[in-house]
Every structure is written in C-alpha cells, then in structure tokens.
Design a protein around this motif. Structure first.
Motif, PDB file in Angstrom:
ATOM      1  N   ALA A 169       0.945  -1.121   0.077  1.00 22.30           N
ATOM      2  CA  ALA A 169       0.055  -0.024  -0.002  1.00 22.30           C
ATOM      3  C   ALA A 169       0.866   1.032   0.255  1.00 22.30           C
ATOM      4  O   ALA A 169       0.610   2.208  -0.772  1.00 22.30           O
ATOM      5  N   LEU A 170       1.950   1.376   0.752  1.00 23.52           N
ATOM      6  CA  LEU A 170       3.047   2.309   0.981  1.00 23.52           C
ATOM      7  C   LEU A 170       3.432   2.699  -0.682  1.00 23.52           C
ATOM      8  O   LEU A 170       3.592   3.818  -0.924  1.00 23.52           O
ATOM      9  N   ILE A 171       3.799   1.463  -1.450  1.00 24.54           N
ATOM     10  CA  ILE A 171       4.454   1.887  -2.612  1.00 24.54           C
ATOM     11  C   ILE A 171       3.435   2.196  -3.542  1.00 24.54           C
ATOM     12  O   ILE A 171       3.560   3.207  -4.234  1.00 24.54           O
ATOM     13  N   LEU A 172       2.187   1.632  -3.503  1.00 28.30           N
ATOM     14  CA  LEU A 172       1.256   2.247  -4.439  1.00 28.30           C
ATOM     15  C   LEU A 172       1.040   3.657  -4.003  1.00 28.30           C
ATOM     16  O   LEU A 172       0.818   4.313  -5.013  1.00 28.30           O
ATOM     17  N   PHE A 173       0.756   4.182  -2.912  1.00 29.55           N
ATOM     18  CA  PHE A 173       0.442   5.645  -2.444  1.00 29.55           C
ATOM     19  C   PHE A 173       1.376   6.369  -2.935  1.00 29.55           C
ATOM     20  O   PHE A 173       1.289   7.603  -3.605  1.00 29.55           O
ATOM     21  N   ALA A 174       2.701   6.079  -3.057  1.00 30.95           N
ATOM     22  CA  ALA A 174       3.881   6.859  -3.322  1.00 30.95           C
ATOM     23  C   ALA A 174       3.891   7.096  -4.907  1.00 30.95           C
ATOM     24  O   ALA A 174       4.051   8.349  -5.486  1.00 30.95           O
ATOM     25  N   TRP A 175       3.558   5.973  -5.586  1.00 30.37           N
ATOM     26  CA  TRP A 175       3.651   5.955  -7.259  1.00 30.37           C
ATOM     27  C   TRP A 175       2.300   6.691  -7.668  1.00 30.37           C
ATOM     28  O   TRP A 175       2.164   7.616  -8.258  1.00 30.37           O
ATOM     29  N   LEU A 176       1.179   6.644  -6.929  1.00 32.90           N
ATOM     30  CA  LEU A 176       0.080   7.453  -7.178  1.00 32.90           C
ATOM     31  C   LEU A 176       0.219   9.011  -6.858  1.00 32.90           C
ATOM     32  O   LEU A 176      -0.044   9.827  -7.503  1.00 32.90           O
ATOM     33  N   ALA A 177       0.865   9.413  -5.867  1.00 36.24           N
ATOM     34  CA  ALA A 177       1.007  10.642  -5.502  1.00 36.24           C
ATOM     35  C   ALA A 177       2.120  11.363  -6.421  1.00 36.24           C
ATOM     36  O   ALA A 177       2.028  12.412  -6.991  1.00 36.24           O
ATOM     37  N   TRP A 178       3.125  10.512  -6.729  1.00 33.91           N
ATOM     38  CA  TRP A 178       4.278  11.114  -7.960  1.00 33.91           C
ATOM     39  C   TRP A 178       3.590  11.196  -9.174  1.00 33.91           C
ATOM     40  O   TRP A 178       3.743  12.240  -9.898  1.00 33.91           O
ATOM     41  N   ARG A 179       2.428  10.411  -9.532  1.00 32.05           N
ATOM     42  CA  ARG A 179       1.920  10.470 -10.845  1.00 32.05           C
ATOM     43  C   ARG A 179       0.546  11.451 -10.788  1.00 32.05           C
ATOM     44  O   ARG A 179      -0.178  11.941 -11.855  1.00 32.05           O
ATOM     45  N   GLY A 180       0.416  12.143  -9.770  1.00 30.65           N
ATOM     46  CA  GLY A 180      -0.844  13.187  -9.389  1.00 30.65           C
ATOM     47  C   GLY A 180      -2.115  12.415  -9.508  1.00 30.65           C
ATOM     48  O   GLY A 180      -3.236  12.868  -9.961  1.00 30.65           O
ATOM     49  N   GLN A 181      -2.324  10.981  -9.145  1.00 31.91           N
ATOM     50  CA  GLN A 181      -3.435  10.326  -9.271  1.00 31.91           C
ATOM     51  C   GLN A 181      -3.942   9.750  -7.930  1.00 31.91           C
ATOM     52  O   GLN A 181      -4.960   9.108  -8.002  1.00 31.91           O
ATOM     53  N   LEU A 182      -3.423  10.380  -6.839  1.00 36.75           N
ATOM     54  CA  LEU A 182      -4.086  10.036  -5.689  1.00 36.75           C
ATOM     55  C   LEU A 182      -5.404  10.846  -5.178  1.00 36.75           C
ATOM     56  O   LEU A 182      -5.245  11.926  -5.125  1.00 36.75           O
ATOM     57  N   GLN A 183      -6.290   9.866  -4.975  1.00 30.46           N
ATOM     58  CA  GLN A 183      -7.794  10.262  -4.734  1.00 30.46           C
ATOM     59  C   GLN A 183      -8.325   9.409  -3.794  1.00 30.46           C
ATOM     60  O   GLN A 183      -8.082   8.301  -3.682  1.00 30.46           O
ATOM     61  N   ARG A 184      -9.145   9.972  -2.723  1.00 35.73           N
ATOM     62  CA  ARG A 184      -9.834   9.153  -1.921  1.00 35.73           C
ATOM     63  C   ARG A 184     -11.227   8.888  -2.311  1.00 35.73           C
ATOM     64  O   ARG A 184     -11.899   9.757  -2.533  1.00 35.73           O
ATOM     65  N   PRO A 185     -11.654   7.787  -2.600  1.00 35.17           N
ATOM     66  CA  PRO A 185     -12.948   7.021  -2.810  1.00 35.17           C
ATOM     67  C   PRO A 185     -14.006   7.544  -1.754  1.00 35.17           C
ATOM     68  O   PRO A 185     -13.795   7.705  -0.704  1.00 35.17           O
ATOM     69  N   ARG A 186     -15.105   8.029  -2.428  1.00 35.03           N
ATOM     70  CA  ARG A 186     -16.102   8.805  -1.682  1.00 35.03           C
ATOM     71  C   ARG A 186     -17.454   8.043  -1.927  1.00 35.03           C
ATOM     72  O   ARG A 186     -17.575   7.706  -3.023  1.00 35.03           O
ATOM     73  N   GLY A 187     -18.229   7.999  -1.056  1.00 36.41           N
ATOM     74  CA  GLY A 187     -19.834   7.607  -1.396  1.00 36.41           C
ATOM     75  C   GLY A 187     -19.897   6.244  -1.371  1.00 36.41           C
ATOM     76  O   GLY A 187     -19.251   5.270  -0.906  1.00 36.41           O
ATOM     77  N   ARG A 188     -20.621   5.885  -2.588  1.00 35.27           N
ATOM     78  CA  ARG A 188     -20.506   4.298  -2.942  1.00 35.27           C
ATOM     79  C   ARG A 188     -19.514   3.656  -3.341  1.00 35.27           C
ATOM     80  O   ARG A 188     -19.031   2.735  -2.879  1.00 35.27           O
ATOM     81  N   ALA A 189     -18.255   4.588  -3.797  1.00 32.36           N
ATOM     82  CA  ALA A 189     -17.218   4.125  -4.390  1.00 32.36           C
ATOM     83  C   ALA A 189     -16.246   3.823  -3.044  1.00 32.36           C
ATOM     84  O   ALA A 189     -15.617   2.814  -3.130  1.00 32.36           O
ATOM     85  N   GLY A 190     -16.336   4.461  -2.024  1.00 33.93           N
ATOM     86  CA  GLY A 190     -15.937   4.290  -0.792  1.00 33.93           C
ATOM     87  C   GLY A 190     -16.211   2.913  -0.351  1.00 33.93           C
ATOM     88  O   GLY A 190     -15.292   2.356   0.363  1.00 33.93           O
ATOM     89  N   LEU A 191     -17.316   2.698  -0.377  1.00 39.88           N
ATOM     90  CA  LEU A 191     -17.896   1.320   0.419  1.00 39.88           C
ATOM     91  C   LEU A 191     -17.408   0.326  -0.426  1.00 39.88           C
ATOM     92  O   LEU A 191     -17.208  -0.727   0.122  1.00 39.88           O
ATOM     93  N   TRP A 192     -17.448   0.378  -1.738  1.00 44.63           N
ATOM     94  CA  TRP A 192     -17.119  -0.684  -2.642  1.00 44.63           C
ATOM     95  C   TRP A 192     -15.622  -0.955  -2.508  1.00 44.63           C
ATOM     96  O   TRP A 192     -15.116  -2.175  -2.290  1.00 44.63           O
ATOM     97  N   VAL A 193     -14.857   0.127  -2.276  1.00 45.41           N
ATOM     98  CA  VAL A 193     -13.348  -0.129  -1.986  1.00 45.41           C
ATOM     99  C   VAL A 193     -13.064  -0.911  -0.900  1.00 45.41           C
ATOM    100  O   VAL A 193     -12.096  -1.678  -0.657  1.00 45.41           O
ATOM    101  N   LEU A 194     -13.972  -0.313   0.338  1.00 45.40           N
ATOM    102  CA  LEU A 194     -13.693  -0.941   1.615  1.00 45.40           C
ATOM    103  C   LEU A 194     -14.131  -2.386   1.513  1.00 45.40           C
ATOM    104  O   LEU A 194     -13.320  -3.323   1.752  1.00 45.40           O
ATOM    105  N   GLY A 195     -15.136  -2.759   0.749  1.00 47.31           N
ATOM    106  CA  GLY A 195     -15.531  -4.163   0.529  1.00 47.31           C
ATOM    107  C   GLY A 195     -14.199  -4.949  -0.164  1.00 47.31           C
ATOM    108  O   GLY A 195     -14.183  -6.141  -0.022  1.00 47.31           O
ATOM    109  N   GLN A 196     -13.980  -4.209  -1.372  1.00 46.30           N
ATOM    110  CA  GLN A 196     -12.682  -4.935  -2.015  1.00 46.30           C
ATOM    111  C   GLN A 196     -11.754  -5.410  -1.104  1.00 46.30           C
ATOM    112  O   GLN A 196     -10.976  -6.520  -1.265  1.00 46.30           O
ATOM    113  N   GLY A 197     -11.223  -4.456  -0.401  1.00 43.83           N
ATOM    114  CA  GLY A 197     -10.024  -4.454   0.814  1.00 43.83           C
ATOM    115  C   GLY A 197     -10.365  -5.576   1.511  1.00 43.83           C
ATOM    116  O   GLY A 197      -9.295  -6.442   1.690  1.00 43.83           O
TER     117      GLY A 197
END
Length: 305
Positions: free
Chosen positions: A41-69
C-alpha cells in the motif's frame, strides 16, 4: 497487452508459494500478511502521488473499495490459511480454481452478464485437470469433519475472492483504476489484520534475516503491487470469469517450479491433468461460441462474401 498481463499474473502468483514458505517461522502468519499489504500500500500510494492520481474514494465508491479490501486483502487470506491448516494444499488449490465458475455465476446474478458456454466448459475442464494433477494428495483425505471444515474455509475464501473481483469490475466501470482501489483496499486489509493480531495478543515481531526480508519484498512488490494490479486490470478488460482462469494455471507453474527446485516428478495422470488445464484455457479464451460453429453461413452471407 492482455497476453502480457495474463502471463505476468500466472508467472508471479505461480511462484509466490516459495516466498510464502520462506515466511513461515517466528512471525505470526496474519502479521506477515499485514506486513506484505502494508508495504504494498505504501508503494502504491507513493506511485500514485508521484503521478498525481492519488484520490480518496467517497460515497458508494468508498464502500465498494472497503469491500474490495476486506474480500481481496484480508478475509480470503484468513480463510485460505484456515483451510490449509485442515486439508492438503492441492485440495485448496482445486477449490480456489473454481473461482472461474463462481465469477461467471456471480457476474450473471449481480451484473446480468451472459453466461458464455465456452467459459463454463473451460473452467470445468480446468478443474478436472487440477483434480488429476493433485489426485494423490486429494485421495489421502477421508470424508471426515476436518476435511469438510477445510473445504468450507476454502470455499469461503474463494467466494471472497470472487466478490472482490466483481467489486473491482464495478469500480473500473466508474472510472477508478485498479492501482487506486488497490492502494486503499490494501490499507484497509492491513489495518484489519493488525487489529486482529492485537486482539489475539500476537507478538508484533519481525525476522531480520535476509530470507524473510527478501520473501516479504517479493510478496509485496511483484506479488501484490504488480500481481494484483495486473490481475484486476484483466478483470476490467476481459471480464471476471476469463481473468479468473489464471487461478487454474497458478498450480501448474507451482508444480513446474517444484520439479525444478524440489524434485517433483510428473506422472501420467498429472500429464493428462496438464493437458486438460491447457485445453480449458483454449476454451475460455475462444471468441466463437461452442454451439453453432458447424452451421453453414446464411445465403445472404454467401452472396456478399
């Protein structure tokens, strides 16, 4: 690109068993899994931040990401570890490889996707092949309560894996990339596993030797960052049912690696099983449907040909 991603997934996940064996020892298994996904997760967060793609899922997407995790990076691993403690690993591999069929059925129930006969036939043929590959190991089990419990845990882990596949496919249709959802999902799984270790009173230890550290790096970077991202990208590109056939090929790669490093010997039933697995792979990725291929073209089609 699909072929490259598919080969990456099969080769990486087919060899992670070596690293998993190297992690057995001082550190409790749930904690090793938490270390793996926490680092990934740390590696992915660093890579996403470097590419400017780091976003926090909200609403329904946040619940689905929680379920996926929870499904892909926590519950399924707990279930498979419980199953492996009760039944042979070959039987666990056969149950897990049924995810091709479960993905197809769940996609039909949840998303209304049509059941492709060649995918179902290929998945069933692949399962028969794995039964032949692991038959000596599987036949050693009797119909005991322990065996049934192990099968139940393995099936639970497989259903968690399939559910995580469908959640990822739904998120990708909303525009979320697998690397984005994996980062948050792995963080969720890590926090839950660490909480479990804390509640169980497991010691927070780390084995400093090169063997454990190298296994952790392999499982975190190729096994998780690359493997899960490539696999879930295939789920979005090919569909959950076709992507899941790679789970049938993992044991084949593992057996070949075992033949190279541990002296595994191929038998005639195992070779027949391998042939069934490869034939199933051809069926799963067949573009034309199984039925109707022998029919003659319509008159209009012959006239315009």
């Amino acid at each position: 690109m699909n072929a490259v991603l598919y080969a990456l997934v099969v080769l990486i996940w087919g060899t992670t068993w070596i690293a998993l064996k190297w992690q057995l020892g001082v550190v409790p298994i749930p904690m090793s899994i938490a270390y793996r996904f926490g680092l990934a997760a740390l590696i992915l967060f660093a890579w996403l931040a470097w590419r400017g793609q780091l976003q926090r899922p909200r609403g329904r997407a946040g619940l689905w990401v929680l379920g996926q995790g929870l499904c892909l990076f926590c519950f399924n691993f707990v279930c498979f570890l419980k199953a492996s403690a009760l039944i042979q690993s070959g039987l666990v591999a056969v149950v897990f490889s049924s995810s091709t069929l479960w993905n197809a059925l769940l996609a039909r129930l949840v998303h209304g996707r049509k059941l492709a006969p060649q995918v179902l036939a290929g998945g069933a043929l692949g399962l028969c092949g794995l039964l032949l590959l692991f038959w000596p190991e599987i036949s050693a089990h009797g119909a005991s309560v322990t065996t049934l419990q192990g099968l139940a845990w393995a099936l639970g882990g497989t259903l968690c894996f399939s559910t995580g596949n469908l959640l990822s496919a739904a998120l990708q249709r909303q525009g979320w990339k697998p690397a984005q959802t994996n980062a948050w999902g792995m963080l969720t799984g890590t926090l839950l596993l660490l909480s479990y270790c804390l509640l169980q009173g497991l010691p927070f230890t780390f084995e400093p030797g090169w063997r454990y550290a190298s296994a952790l790096l392999y499982l975190a970077i190729p096994g998780s960052v690359i493997g899960f991202t490539a696999y879930l990208t295939l789920v979005g590109r090919l569909g959950p049912e076709r992507a899941a056939y790679s789970t049938v090929l993992f044991p084949v790669v593992a057996l070949n690696a075992s033949a190279l490093f541990e002296g595994y010997r191929w038998t005639l039933p195992a070779m027949l099983g391998l042939a069934c697995v490869m034939a199933g792979n051809v069926l799963v990725f067949r573009n034309k449907p199984l039925c109707g291929w022998w029919r003659k073209p319509a008159e209009g089609a012959r006239a315009t040909a």
